[in-house]
Write an enzyme that holds these catalytic residues in place. Sequence first.
Site, short mmCIF file in Angstrom:
data_model
loop_
_atom_site.label_atom_id
_atom_site.label_comp_id
_atom_site.label_asym_id
_atom_site.label_seq_id
_atom_site.Cartn_x
_atom_site.Cartn_y
_atom_site.Cartn_z
N GLU A 98 -22.86 -64.10 -34.65
CA GLU A 98 -22.10 -65.36 -34.70
C GLU A 98 -21.89 -65.90 -33.29
OE1 GLU A 98 -21.11 -67.88 -36.00
OE2 GLU A 98 -19.95 -67.66 -37.83
N ASP A 99 -21.63 -67.18 -33.20
CA ASP A 99 -21.26 -67.78 -31.93
C ASP A 99 -19.80 -67.50 -31.58
OD1 ASP A 99 -20.38 -69.34 -34.07
OD2 ASP A 99 -21.20 -71.22 -33.31
N ASP A 102 -13.11 -67.30 -35.33
CA ASP A 102 -11.81 -67.95 -35.19
C ASP A 102 -10.87 -67.36 -36.25
OD1 ASP A 102 -9.95 -69.77 -34.32
OD2 ASP A 102 -10.86 -71.50 -35.29
N PHE A 151 -10.40 -75.31 -27.74
CA PHE A 151 -11.63 -75.75 -28.39
C PHE A 151 -12.75 -75.76 -27.37
CE2 PHE A 151 -14.76 -78.17 -30.60
CZ PHE A 151 -14.61 -77.71 -31.90
N ARG A 164 -24.25 -78.88 -27.73
CA ARG A 164 -24.88 -77.59 -27.99
C ARG A 164 -25.80 -77.18 -26.84
NH1 ARG A 164 -23.98 -76.11 -33.37
NH2 ARG A 164 -23.86 -77.81 -34.88
P1 IMP Z 1 -13.88 -69.03 -38.82
O1 IMP Z 1 -13.93 -67.74 -38.07
O2 IMP Z 1 -14.22 -68.90 -40.28
O3 IMP Z 1 -12.58 -69.75 -38.63
O4 IMP Z 1 -14.96 -70.03 -38.31
C1 IMP Z 1 -15.71 -69.84 -37.21
C2 IMP Z 1 -16.57 -71.05 -37.04
O5 IMP Z 1 -15.76 -72.18 -36.70
C3 IMP Z 1 -17.55 -70.89 -35.91
O6 IMP Z 1 -18.77 -70.36 -36.35
C4 IMP Z 1 -17.66 -72.30 -35.38
O7 IMP Z 1 -18.66 -72.98 -36.12
C5 IMP Z 1 -16.33 -72.93 -35.67
N1 IMP Z 1 -15.45 -72.91 -34.48
C6 IMP Z 1 -14.35 -72.15 -34.29
N2 IMP Z 1 -13.78 -72.38 -33.10
C7 IMP Z 1 -14.55 -73.29 -32.49
C8 IMP Z 1 -14.51 -73.93 -31.18
O8 IMP Z 1 -13.63 -73.70 -30.33
N3 IMP Z 1 -15.50 -74.82 -30.93
C9 IMP Z 1 -16.49 -75.11 -31.82
N4 IMP Z 1 -16.58 -74.54 -33.03
C10 IMP Z 1 -15.62 -73.63 -33.37
MG MG Z 2 -20.57 -71.36 -36.81
#
Ligand code: IMP
Ligand code: MG
Length: 177
Positions: A98-99, A102, A151, A164
């Site tokens: 994953e990138d 959150d 963010f 990106r």
């Molecule tokens: P979560 O862990 O299900 O809340 O979602 C994670 C996803 O939310 C990541 O794969 C990103 O696509 C997006 N995301 C969360 N934080 C950020 C951020 O700071 N910048 C851009 N995308 C984010």
């Molecule tokens: Mg993502």
Amino acid sequence: MFKVTGVMISEEEIKSKVYEIAKRIEEDYKNEEDLLVVGILKGANIFVADLIRNINLDVNMDFMSVSSYGNGTESSGTVKIIKDLDVDIENKNVLIVEDIIDSGLTLSNLVAALKTRNPKSLKLCTLLDKPQRRTADIPVDYVGFVIEDKFIVGYGIDYAEKYRNLPYIGVVEDVQE
Ligand code: IMP
Ligand code: MG
């Protein structure tokens, strides 16, 4: 107006961290017969590309695209698979990349979905971790950087599909013109 107002993690810092994670992965999987690295689109694309080029093992690569739903009202939560894997993962070693994590909802739902396919092993790797907003308790095996709740964009990660292509991780803020 949203703008990139600063650099959180430089290109050089990313490069050395990616190398470090790749060497840990290499060590952990060196006695395994296979390794399938699964990037989560679109954000993890650039990280995966850099990561696998530093893993000196036979590695297969695949991608998935998912969208998470089940926020707040639906505690169970499911993940909608928009693009599935091309290959069967039964008895394979799978590493999800994953990138950024959150809330953790996306990954925890995805892990639950993939576990039903009976992989030999299933591990998680993320470049960035924002633990402050975690709601789903999910153990991550490889974490690049733990960051504060800002963010961020760049190195594959977007704000409204922009940024990106930045080679570094930048902070986006709402600034007055
Ligand atoms: P979560 O862990 O299900 O809340 O979602 C994670 C996803 O939310 C990541 O794969 C990103 O696509 C997006 N995301 C969360 N934080 C950020 C951020 O700071 N910048 C851009 N995308 C984010
Ligand atoms: Mg993502």
